[in-house]
Design an enzyme around this catalytic site. Sequence first.
Site, PDB file in Angstrom:
ATOM      1  N   ASP A 110       0.845  -1.208   0.000  1.00  0.00           N
ATOM      2  CA  ASP A 110       0.000   0.000   0.000  1.00  0.00           C
ATOM      3  C   ASP A 110       0.872   1.247   0.000  1.00  0.00           C
ATOM      4  OD1 ASP A 110      -2.173  -1.690   0.295  1.00  0.00           O
ATOM      5  OD2 ASP A 110      -2.210  -1.489   2.481  1.00  0.00           O
TER       6      ASP A 110
HETATM    7  N1  URA Z   1      -1.082  -5.915   4.084  1.00  0.00           N
HETATM    8  C1  URA Z   1      -1.582  -4.667   4.087  1.00  0.00           C
HETATM    9  O1  URA Z   1      -2.594  -4.406   4.715  1.00  0.00           O
HETATM   10  N2  URA Z   1      -0.948  -3.712   3.383  1.00  0.00           N
HETATM   11  C2  URA Z   1       0.187  -3.935   2.694  1.00  0.00           C
HETATM   12  O2  URA Z   1       0.737  -3.014   2.086  1.00  0.00           O
HETATM   13  C3  URA Z   1       0.705  -5.238   2.702  1.00  0.00           C
HETATM   14  C4  URA Z   1       0.052  -6.203   3.406  1.00  0.00           C
END
Ligand code: URA
Length: 238
Positions: A110
Amino acid sequence: MSQNLKKSGLRLDKFIAKATGSTRSKAKKLILSGQVSVDQKICKSVGLIVSSQNQIELSGDVLAFTGNRYILINKPKGCICSSKDEQYPSVFNLLGLNNLDKLHFAGRLDVDTSGLVLISDDGQWTHRITSPTHKQAKTYIVTTSEPLTRKAIQQLEKGVLLKDSAKPTLPAIVSTIDDYTYSIAITEGRYHQVKRMFAAVGNHVVELHRRSIGSLILDETMEDGQWRHLTEKEIESF
Ligand code: URA
């Protein structure tokens, strides 16, 4: 790169350009500045014919002779795992490479997550990392808004039902670093999985950082945004 080329060889500058995604003139500069070694000896001969029998290193990193690129980056927060800039800039801006069109991410993070991201133009290799059948463990360091209760840790380890999902998550391994910091290892890659897992046990992820994928651990010395080519051994570990 064809099998024939691999057997018969190609010019060192061409190999460096292909393996690093840079132009031929940039490759020549890298060679002439003494950053390239062939079989453990610095080589400044741009026209040397090299083949898969040679070990070619750029600044100490072994380059794969398949002609594919295998890159590890310490993704900072604020950029996205996408080939194009959108609301935020793409991670690709940090690479400073040409020929980006075939490169893709072996598992995205993310925009507000930092840490280990793998990028390659070898589709079979990235598939082995992301496909659920291969169950590659990914370890995240999680900062939470509340300490996790013992029950919550047990639930996370056993598997939790995520919102809008009928199947519980696969077993995870959780270790406590301190009251607000945990490490969690998971083998799936569902959308926002870690944040949703912590939400499922009534907690909230404040910060998230990916530390490892399979046996590959992010180098502690790598600054935010720094990247490097993977070594042959690291490539073969998937
Ligand atoms: N899980 C998440 O919630 N976000 C990420 O970026 C990776 C794994």
